[in-house]
Scaffold this motif. Structure first.
Motif, mmCIF file in Angstrom:
data_model
loop_
_atom_site.group_PDB
_atom_site.id
_atom_site.type_symbol
_atom_site.label_atom_id
_atom_site.label_comp_id
_atom_site.label_asym_id
_atom_site.label_seq_id
_atom_site.Cartn_x
_atom_site.Cartn_y
_atom_site.Cartn_z
ATOM 1 N N SER A 36 -11.505 9.235 5.493
ATOM 2 C CA SER A 36 -11.170 10.555 5.250
ATOM 3 C C SER A 36 -10.547 10.838 4.011
ATOM 4 O O SER A 36 -10.088 11.823 3.599
ATOM 5 N N SER A 91 -3.538 3.050 1.239
ATOM 6 C CA SER A 91 -3.746 3.657 2.638
ATOM 7 C C SER A 91 -3.446 5.022 2.850
ATOM 8 O O SER A 91 -2.756 5.514 2.068
ATOM 9 N N SER A 113 -3.113 -3.296 6.822
ATOM 10 C CA SER A 113 -3.558 -4.119 7.905
ATOM 11 C C SER A 113 -4.980 -4.385 8.206
ATOM 12 O O SER A 113 -5.535 -5.282 8.814
ATOM 13 N N ASN A 138 -0.986 -10.329 2.920
ATOM 14 C CA ASN A 138 -0.266 -9.643 4.111
ATOM 15 C C ASN A 138 0.383 -10.822 4.694
ATOM 16 O O ASN A 138 0.101 -11.992 4.705
ATOM 17 N N GLN A 175 -10.994 2.696 9.565
ATOM 18 C CA GLN A 175 -10.884 3.653 8.758
ATOM 19 C C GLN A 175 -10.450 3.351 7.237
ATOM 20 O O GLN A 175 -10.890 4.131 6.516
ATOM 21 N N ILE A 207 -7.479 5.905 0.153
ATOM 22 C CA ILE A 207 -8.753 5.488 0.279
ATOM 23 C C ILE A 207 -9.214 5.181 1.669
ATOM 24 O O ILE A 207 -8.292 4.839 2.495
HETATM 25 C C1 LIG Z 1 -9.647 9.799 12.230
HETATM 26 C C2 LIG Z 1 -8.837 8.840 11.333
HETATM 27 C C3 LIG Z 1 -9.032 8.728 10.032
HETATM 28 C C4 LIG Z 1 -8.299 7.845 9.194
HETATM 29 N N1 LIG Z 1 -8.630 7.821 7.962
HETATM 30 C C5 LIG Z 1 -7.782 6.941 7.079
HETATM 31 C C6 LIG Z 1 -8.417 6.517 5.666
HETATM 32 O O1 LIG Z 1 -9.359 7.484 5.048
HETATM 33 N N2 LIG Z 1 -7.750 5.633 5.112
HETATM 34 C C7 LIG Z 1 -6.698 4.835 5.865
HETATM 35 O O2 LIG Z 1 -6.008 4.105 4.905
HETATM 36 N N3 LIG Z 1 -6.555 5.114 6.869
HETATM 37 C C8 LIG Z 1 -7.215 6.125 7.830
HETATM 38 N N4 LIG Z 1 -6.774 6.190 9.074
HETATM 39 C C9 LIG Z 1 -5.404 5.580 9.384
HETATM 40 C C10 LIG Z 1 -5.791 4.130 10.052
HETATM 41 O O3 LIG Z 1 -6.130 3.913 11.188
HETATM 42 C C11 LIG Z 1 -4.402 3.304 9.699
HETATM 43 O O4 LIG Z 1 -3.377 3.841 10.583
HETATM 44 C C12 LIG Z 1 -3.931 3.025 8.310
HETATM 45 O O5 LIG Z 1 -4.956 2.753 7.392
HETATM 46 C C13 LIG Z 1 -2.959 1.645 8.417
HETATM 47 O O6 LIG Z 1 -2.461 1.998 7.059
HETATM 48 P P1 LIG Z 1 -1.522 0.444 6.610
HETATM 49 O O7 LIG Z 1 -2.670 -0.533 6.476
HETATM 50 O O8 LIG Z 1 -0.834 0.725 5.111
HETATM 51 O O9 LIG Z 1 -0.484 0.335 7.500
HETATM 52 P P2 LIG Z 1 -0.184 -0.624 8.705
HETATM 53 O O10 LIG Z 1 -1.340 -0.436 9.772
HETATM 54 O O11 LIG Z 1 1.106 -0.485 9.337
HETATM 55 O O12 LIG Z 1 -0.123 -1.980 8.070
HETATM 56 C C14 LIG Z 1 0.839 -2.542 7.401
HETATM 57 C C15 LIG Z 1 0.535 -3.928 6.940
HETATM 58 O O13 LIG Z 1 1.506 -4.662 6.191
HETATM 59 C C16 LIG Z 1 1.919 -5.802 6.624
HETATM 60 N N5 LIG Z 1 3.236 -6.097 6.083
HETATM 61 C C17 LIG Z 1 4.483 -5.709 6.460
HETATM 62 N N6 LIG Z 1 5.552 -6.024 5.836
HETATM 63 C C18 LIG Z 1 4.817 -7.031 4.577
HETATM 64 C C19 LIG Z 1 5.343 -7.561 3.661
HETATM 65 N N7 LIG Z 1 6.665 -7.759 3.551
HETATM 66 N N8 LIG Z 1 4.605 -8.334 2.863
HETATM 67 C C20 LIG Z 1 3.130 -8.249 3.301
HETATM 68 N N9 LIG Z 1 2.604 -7.588 4.162
HETATM 69 C C21 LIG Z 1 3.424 -6.745 5.121
HETATM 70 C C22 LIG Z 1 1.805 -5.808 8.138
HETATM 71 O O14 LIG Z 1 1.644 -7.066 8.512
HETATM 72 C C23 LIG Z 1 0.687 -4.823 8.478
HETATM 73 O O15 LIG Z 1 -0.402 -5.470 8.557
HETATM 74 C C24 LIG Z 1 -7.245 7.124 9.760
HETATM 75 C C25 LIG Z 1 -7.141 7.339 11.201
HETATM 76 C C26 LIG Z 1 -7.808 8.145 12.064
HETATM 77 C C27 LIG Z 1 -7.490 8.141 13.486
#
Ligand SMILES: Cc1cc2nc3c(=O)[nH]c(=O)nc-3n(C[C@H](O)[C@H](O)[C@H](O)COP(=O)(O)OP(=O)(O)OC[C@H]3O[C@@H](n4cnc5c(N)ncnc54)[C@H](O)[C@@H]3O)c2cc1C
Lengths: 304, 266
Positions: free
Chosen positions: A234, A215, A249, A268, A253, A231
C-alpha cells in the motif's frame, strides 16, 4: 458496447490507462478530475475529455454515471488510487458489475477482460477473467503510456449533490524523496524503539549513499518518517540493487514492495523472523549493538 | 438505536501460503484467519458502541471453500470476532458462492443484513483484505443500500446522528461528515486493537452464531469472476545467515559479501 472510459486525476495516469486499453476497439473518453482537470495537456490527449473540478468520490461517481450512460463503455479504467478505489467500487456496486484492482497485465477477449494481479498479499499471482462492462484499476508505472499528442475537445462536467460533506483538507508532510530511483535503500521497522534512534539508520545510509525507507507503521502510524518513505503493497514499490531491512519482520505486505531488489539484507534480533527466508544475507543481532559496529567498519573502509 | 455491523472476512492466511508441486497455489492447504484490519474495525466498533449503543453484529461471508473443509476455521474466525467485541455473528457459508467475488460478497452482505433483521447505524469494513486486497466491498455495500460511503478513515467519531471522519489519502487528509446510517472503511492506523482477554474469549462461546445458506437469503448474485490460474511467486534468495564470534567479524563478513555482489558504492 465497446470502448473505454478513462478516469484519472493526473495526466500520467490517463496516458498509462490509455496505453493499457490501446488494443480495445471503440471510442475512448476521459474523465479528468481533481488536479488533472486543471492541466493544459488535457487538450492534447487526442480523445474527448470531460473535466471535473472536484476529487470528491461522490462527485466522481455521479460524473462516471453520466458518461457510462452516454457512451456505454465496456471498460472503466484508471490507476489504483484511493479516490478511484472509493468512487469506482461504489459505481460498480450500483450496477453489480465486476471490478479488477491492482492489475499488472490486461487483455481483452471478446466481451471479457483477462488480467493478472497480486494475490495473497502478493505472495502469489492470479490470472482471472471477468465479463464486461467492468472496472479495471491498474498499478502505477506498469503500463506503457500513450505519448502521442493530438488536439481534442475538452468539456466541463458539472455534478453537485453529495452524501458526504467535505469540511476541511489538511496537508500531509511529504519529503519528496524518490525511493523508486534509489540504488540502495535502508529500510527501518518497528525494531527501532524511538524516532531519535533512526539516526543510526540515517548514519548508515549516509555512508552507503542510500535513501531511507520504512515499513508502514513507522511512516503511517508513528509518523517518524514522511509517508513517501512507506514501502510495500500500500506504499512504494522499489527496486534497488541493495535493500537493507533493519528491525523489519518481513510481513508479505512489506516484502511485496521490495520483491524486485537485487540483494536483500536483513538485520533482526529474532532468528525466526520471516524476513530471513526472504533475504540473501541475514544478521541475527540487536540493531542497537550491530549498527554502531557496522557503521564503524564502513567508516574505517572509507578512510582507506 | 441502531446496530454497528462489522464485516469480518475469513481470509486465506498469506503467512502460510502453500504450493502444489507444479507451483500452483494449494488453496485447500492454506488456513483461514480473521483478516488483519478487521481486528481494527471490531476494536473501533467497541469504542463507538459506547456512544451509539445498540449491538455489534459481525457478518462473515465465506469466499473460500469447500464449506465442508472450512467449518473449523470458519467457527474459529467467528469465535474470535465475538471475543473481539461482537455481540452476535451472522455467517454465510454456501458452496454456491464459492470461490466468491466482490459482487457476490456485497449482495450477500446486504441480503444478510435484511434476513437477520439488523438495523445498521454504521457498517464498518477494513480498507482491504490480506488475501485479495481488492478494497471494494465497502463501496459496493454502500451503493446497494444507498448509504453515504466514507473510505480510508483513520479517525472516526459519531454524535447527533452524524459520523465525522478523517480520510487518509495519498497527499492529504480530508475531514468529512455524513449522516447515519453510513458505511465506513477503516485503515490499520485507526487504532491499536488489544488482543481479547480470557474473559472475552470465554464469553464468546456463549454468543450466538447464526449460519445461512443462499436459499435462506434470497437474492444473492452468483460469482462472475473466473479464476484461470493462481501461482506462487518465488523469488529465490540466498538465505545466508552471516555468523561470527564477534559483531566486528560479522560486520566485516557482511561488507565483504556485499562487495562481492557488487552492490556497494564505497
Ligand atoms: C492490507 C494491508 C496492507 C499493508 N500494507 C503494508 C505496506 O505497504 N507496507 C508495510 O510495511 N506494511 C504493510 N502492512 C502491515 C504489515 O502487515 C506489517 O504489520 C508491517 O509491515 C510490520 O512492520 P514491521 O516489520 O516494521 O514491524 P514488526 O512486524 O513489529 O517487526 C519488527 C521486527 O523488529 C525486530 N526487532 C525488534 N527489536 C529489535 C532490535 N532491537 N534489533 C533488531 N531487530 C529487532 C523484531 O524481531 C521484529 O521482527 C499492511 C497490512 C495490511 C493488512
Amino acid at each position: 458496447m465497446a470502448g473505454a472510459l478513462i478516469v484519472g486525476s493526473s495526466i500520467q495516469e490517463i496516458r498509462e490507462a490509455l496505453g493499457a486499453v490501446s488494443s480495445l476497439e471503440g471510442e475512448k473518453v476521459v474523465l479528468a478530475y481533481g488536479k488533472a482537470a486543471e492541466n493544459e495537456a488535457l487538450s492534447k490527449l487526442g480523445v474527448k475529455v470531460y473535466k471535473l473540478n472536484s476529487s470528491h468520490p461522490d462527485h466522481i461517481v455521479k460524473a462516471v454515471e453520466q458518461l457510462f450512460e452516454k457512451f456505454k463503455p465496456s471498460i472503466i479504467i484508471g490507476w489504483i488510487t484511493k479516490n478511484n478505489r472509493a468512487a469506482l467500487s461504489y459505481f460498480a456496486g450500483l450496477h453489480d458489475i465486476p471490478m479488477a484492482t491492482d492489475v499488472t497485465e490486461l487483455g481483452i477477449e471478446g466481451d471479457h477482460v483477462v488480467y493478472k494481479r497480486g494475490f495473497l498479499s502478493e505472495r502469489a499471482i492470479a490470472r482471472e477473467k471477468i465479463p464486461t462492462p467492468a472496472v479495471v484499476l491498474i498499478n502505477q508505472k506498469v503500463f506503457a503510456p500513450v505519448e502521442a499528442e493530438a488536439s481534442a475537445q475538452v468539456e466541463e462536467i458539472h455534478v453537485e449533490e453529495e452524501k458526504v460533506v467535505l469540511k476541511e483538507v489538511k496537508p500531509k508532510m511529504l519529503s519528496g524523496i524518490n525511493l523508486e530511483d534509489a540504488e540502495i535503500i535502508v529500510g527501518v521497522g518497528r525494531g527501532f524503539k524511538k524516532k531519535e534512534d533512526l539516526q543510526l539508520a540515517f548514519k548508515l545510509a549516509e555512508l552507503l549513499g542510500a535513501q531511507v525507507g520504512a515499513s508502514r507503521p513507522i511512516a503511517a502510524d508513528y509518523k517518524w518518517l514522511p509517508e513517501d518513505a512507506w514501502i510495500g503493497i500500500s506504499g512504494k514499490r522499489v527496486a534497488p540493487k541493495l535493500y537493507i531491512a533493519i528491525g523489519i519482520s518481513g510481513a508479505p505486505q512489506h516484502m511485496a514492495g521490495v520483491m524486485n531488489s537485487k540483494i536483500i539484507v536483513a538485520i533482526n534480533k529474532d532468528k525466526s523472523a520471516p524476513i530471513f527466508k526472504q533475504a540473501d544475507y541475514g544478521v541475527v543481532a540487536d540493531l542497537y549493538q550491530f549498527l554502531p559496529v557496522l557503521i564503524k567498519k564502513l567508516e574505517e573502509r572509507k578512510k582507506k | 438505536m441502531g446496530d454497528i455491523v462489522v464485516l469480518v472476512k475469513p481470509a486465506l492466511n498469506p503467512d502460510m501460503v502453500r504450493a502444489k508441486p507444479d507451483g500452483a497455489v494449494d488453496l485447500d492447504a492454506i488456513p483461514l484467519k480473521l483478516d488483519d484490519i478487521d481486528a481494527n474495525a471490531l476494536f473501533e466498533a467497541q469504542k463507538l458502541k459506547k456512544t451509539l449503543g445498540g449491538k455489534i453484529a459481525a457478518l462473515l461471508i465465506l469466499t473460500w471453500g469447500p464449506v465442508a473443509r472450512r467449518q473449523k476455521d470458519l467457527r474459529m474466525v467467528a469465535q474470535e470476532a465475538l471475543a473481539r467485541g461482537a455481540d452476535e455473528a451472522h455467517i454465510v457459508a454456501d458452496d454456491e458462492i464459492i470461490p466468491g467475488d466482490p459482487v457476490t460478497t456485497a449482495s450477500a452482505v446486504v441480503a444478510t443484513i435484511k434476513k437477520a433483521g439488523l438495523n445498521p447505524d454504521l457498517i464498518l469494513v477494513a480498507e482491504a483484505s490480506i488475501d485479495q486486497t481488492t478494497g471494494q466491498v465497502a463501496g459496493r455495500v454502500a451503493a446497494k443500500l444507498g448509504y453515504p460511503y466514507i473510505s480510508f478513515a483513520r479517525k472516526l467519531e459519531v454524535s447527533d446522528g452524524k459520523v465525522i471522519a478523517e480520510r487518509d489519502l495519498e497527499e492529504h487528509i480530508e475531514v468529512v461528515e455524513a449522516p447515519l446510517p453510513a458505511v465506513v472503511s477503516v485503515t490499520q492506523e485507526i487504532n491499536e486493537p488489544r488482543p481479547p482477554t480470557l474473559i472475552q474469549i470465554r464469553r464468546a462461546g456463549k454468543k450466538p452464531q447464526n449460519y445461512y445458506k443462499i436459499s435462506d437469503l434470497g437474492d444473492v448474485k452468483k460469482p462472475v469472476k473466473e479464476i484461470l490460474e493462481q501461482r506462487i511467486l518465488t523469488v529465490a534468495r540466498k538465505q545466508i545467515i552471516i555468523e561470527g564470534d564477534t559483531l566486528e567479524e560479522i560486520a566485516e563478513k557482511l561488507i565483504e559479501a556485499l562487495e562481492k555482489e557488487g552492490v556497494l558504492k564505497i
